[in-house]
Enzyme design. Structure first.
Site, short mmCIF file in Angstrom:
data_model
loop_
_atom_site.label_atom_id
_atom_site.label_comp_id
_atom_site.label_asym_id
_atom_site.label_seq_id
_atom_site.Cartn_x
_atom_site.Cartn_y
_atom_site.Cartn_z
N ARG A 35 23.68 -84.12 -96.87
CA ARG A 35 23.84 -83.67 -95.78
C ARG A 35 25.56 -83.41 -96.45
O ARG A 35 25.98 -84.54 -96.19
CB ARG A 35 23.77 -84.21 -95.21
CG ARG A 35 23.71 -83.52 -93.65
CD ARG A 35 23.48 -84.13 -92.31
NE ARG A 35 24.14 -83.79 -90.84
CZ ARG A 35 25.08 -84.73 -90.54
NH1 ARG A 35 25.85 -85.98 -91.22
NH2 ARG A 35 26.03 -84.01 -89.22
N ARG A 76 35.13 -78.31 -74.70
CA ARG A 76 35.53 -79.56 -74.03
C ARG A 76 36.87 -78.84 -73.26
O ARG A 76 36.90 -77.67 -73.27
CB ARG A 76 37.07 -79.45 -75.34
CG ARG A 76 35.87 -80.52 -76.64
CD ARG A 76 36.87 -80.26 -78.11
NE ARG A 76 36.25 -80.22 -79.00
CZ ARG A 76 35.52 -82.30 -79.80
NH1 ARG A 76 35.74 -82.71 -78.67
NH2 ARG A 76 34.85 -81.89 -80.72
N LYS A 217 18.10 -77.89 -84.98
CA LYS A 217 18.06 -79.03 -84.84
C LYS A 217 18.40 -79.52 -83.21
O LYS A 217 18.48 -78.85 -82.40
CB LYS A 217 20.08 -79.86 -84.54
CG LYS A 217 20.34 -79.83 -86.46
CD LYS A 217 21.99 -79.84 -86.36
CE LYS A 217 22.57 -80.95 -85.79
NZ LYS A 217 24.53 -80.53 -86.15
N THR A 275 20.56 -89.85 -86.15
CA THR A 275 21.44 -90.06 -85.38
C THR A 275 21.76 -91.85 -85.17
O THR A 275 20.61 -91.92 -84.29
CB THR A 275 21.67 -89.45 -83.62
OG1 THR A 275 21.11 -88.18 -83.96
CG2 THR A 275 22.80 -89.14 -83.30
#
Length: 481
Positions: A35, A76, A217, A275
């Site tokens: 990846r 953010r 995802k 993860t």
């Protein structure tokens, strides 16, 4: 070199795994897919790692898949006059579009798309959920929030908005540049972040133009709610548990993981569980027992692949992390309970001739002395259907198309072998028998199953199943031209 396990291992490359020696060691330890994380590193760095992967592929004679993971839009907060501020539970805190530096009462959130979608009662999670805010009232350029969970909030911390579908495309401008770069480079898979709806996937596939497969995802509640539609248009799925565990209660993630894996298996599309699988191995040469159980659970559930992120990209023990995953996989797959669970969770899909052929291949392999299922393929679709059956014997995918073989490195149980184009069925059977012998899956005393389509070298023509000997003399004596 062949793998003695079915589940595949995805290893992320980074500063700790950037040279030929380390990447080769990761491959030999068990990595099937590498990846490239587009959130970190320059294009030049990714190109250098890609070139090393292809050199290893040439040196070992084994196809290797490359997965380019797109960053997705990053939400953010702005900056604070004192770098950080303390928020206390129960106080009010304002988010707005004013670029002035923030304090303990307000800060800029430079994303008008968020304000456009917010509703009273919606939650905002800052810094991976360590700060939790609840919207009391809002407008097109502000949101007044009650602090539900306080703490230190600092410059440019990430924001998650789990309760609404944001009017944001999954592909930022950076992602579009990275997507084109990855496709031109030769990546086999693209992982699409921030998926909320099927249209996000369709847009990425349109840009990829068939040069790479698109893997969605699942990291947002909206994607989980729209999963059936997303799965239909995706080539594969990644269960990205990190953001799911931020935006949803952590106890909701394991049932979602199990449910998504089953749906992917039924659709014959590969699924990765990702993860924090061996997070402690970033610093420790040994995983925790809980991490080993987490990896094992994903394998028992039938996932196609398990993934390492920082463990192999930036950790102190990248090779040991792959070795650990490999050891856990072998242990699980040798457990009799594993077969019981896998077979109990198999879905019976019988809609086409190909469905019937692959189901028959698996049943024959279970009831007779067959050493492998050998499948000729152009696009890889028939091999995916064989994988759905999770047979007890190895799956050998044979194709003259290198790109097809590379993408199949992500599929459960597949050993990808390049072969020349064939025009006669006897030739196909002979090549399959040689591949089974050459890679140690069978010897001349064994039998194999050969699945193919006539006419050859045409997609979608799977129409033959043959139980054949591995002894070429018997093939020439008994098989039709």
């Amino acid at each position: 070199m062949r793998r003695l396990r079915n589940v595949k291992i995805v290893a992320t490359l980074g500063p700790a795994s950037a040279d030929y020696k380390t990447i080769r060691a990761l491959f030999e330890a068990g990595a099937d897919v590498f990846r490239l994380n587009m959130s970190h590193g320059s294009h030049d760095e990714h190109r250098a790692r890609y070139d090393i992967i292809r050199q290893i592929e040439a040196d070992t004679g084994r196809p290797v898949a490359v997965l380019a993971d797109l960053q997705g839009p990053k939400l953010r907060v702005g900056t604070f006059a004192a770098v950080a501020a303390e928020l206390e539970e129960g106080q009010m805190f304002r988010l707005d579009l004013d670029p002035t530096e923030g304090d303990s009462h307000r800060v800029c959130l430079p994303h008008p798309e968020i304000f456009a979608a917010l509703e009273e009662g919606a939650r905002l999670l800052v810094n991976d959920g360590k700060i939790r805010l609840k919207v009391i009232d809002c407008g097109p350029d502000f949101a007044n929030c009650e602090v539900m969970v306080g703490g230190t909030i600092s410059n440019r911390k990430g924001v998650n908005v789990p309760d609404v579908v944001l009017p944001l495309a999954a592909l930022s401008e950076k992602d579009r540049v990275d997507l084109e770069f990855a496709c031109e480079l030769g990546a086999d898979w693209l992982a699409l972040s921030f998926v909320q709806r099927a249209e996000d996937v369709i847009e990425a596939k349109t840009l990829a133009k068939g040069r790479a497969q698109v893997l969605s995802k699942i990291e947002k509640p909206a994607a989980e709610r729209a999963f059936d539609e997303i799965l239909k248009v995706s080539d594969g799925i990644m269960v990205a548990r990190g953001d799911l565990g931020v935006e949803l209660p952590v106890e909701a993630v394991p049932p979602i993981q199990k449910r998504l894996i089953r749906k992917c298996r039924a659709a014959a599309k590969p699924v990765i569980v990702a993860t924090q699988m061996l997070e402690s191995m970033i610093e420790s040469p040994m995983p925790t027992r809980a991490e080993v159980s987490d990896v094992a659970t994903a394998i028992y559930e039938g996932t196609d692949a398990i993934m390492l992120s920082a463990e192999s990209a930036a950790g102190r023990y990248p090779v040991e992390a792959v070795q650990t995953m490999n050891a856990v996989a072998k242990s699980v797959e040798s457990d009799l309970t594993f077969r019981d669970i896998i077979e109990a969770s198999r879905s019976a899909v019988r809609q086409t001739v190909t469905d019937g052929i692959v189901a028959a291949a698996r049943e024959i392999a279970e009831t007779t002395d067959v050493s492998a299922i050998c499948c000729y393929t152009q696009s890889g679709k028939t091999v995916g259907l064989v994988c759905r059956e999770r047979p007890r014997v190895p799956i050998i995918a044979l194709s003259p198309i290198t790109q097809t073989l590379r993408k199949l490195c992500l599929n459960w149980g597949v050993h990808a072998v390049r072969c020349d184009e064939v025009s006669r069925f006897k030739e196909a059977v002979v090549n399959a028998a040689r591949a089974a012998r050459d890679y140690g899956f069978a010897d001349e005393s064994h039998q194999i199953i050969v699945i193919a389509g006539v006419p050859f070298n045409v997609q979608g023509t799977t129409n033959i199943l043959r139980v054949a000997p591995c002894d070429e003399r018997l093939i020439y004596r008994t098989d039709p031209e």
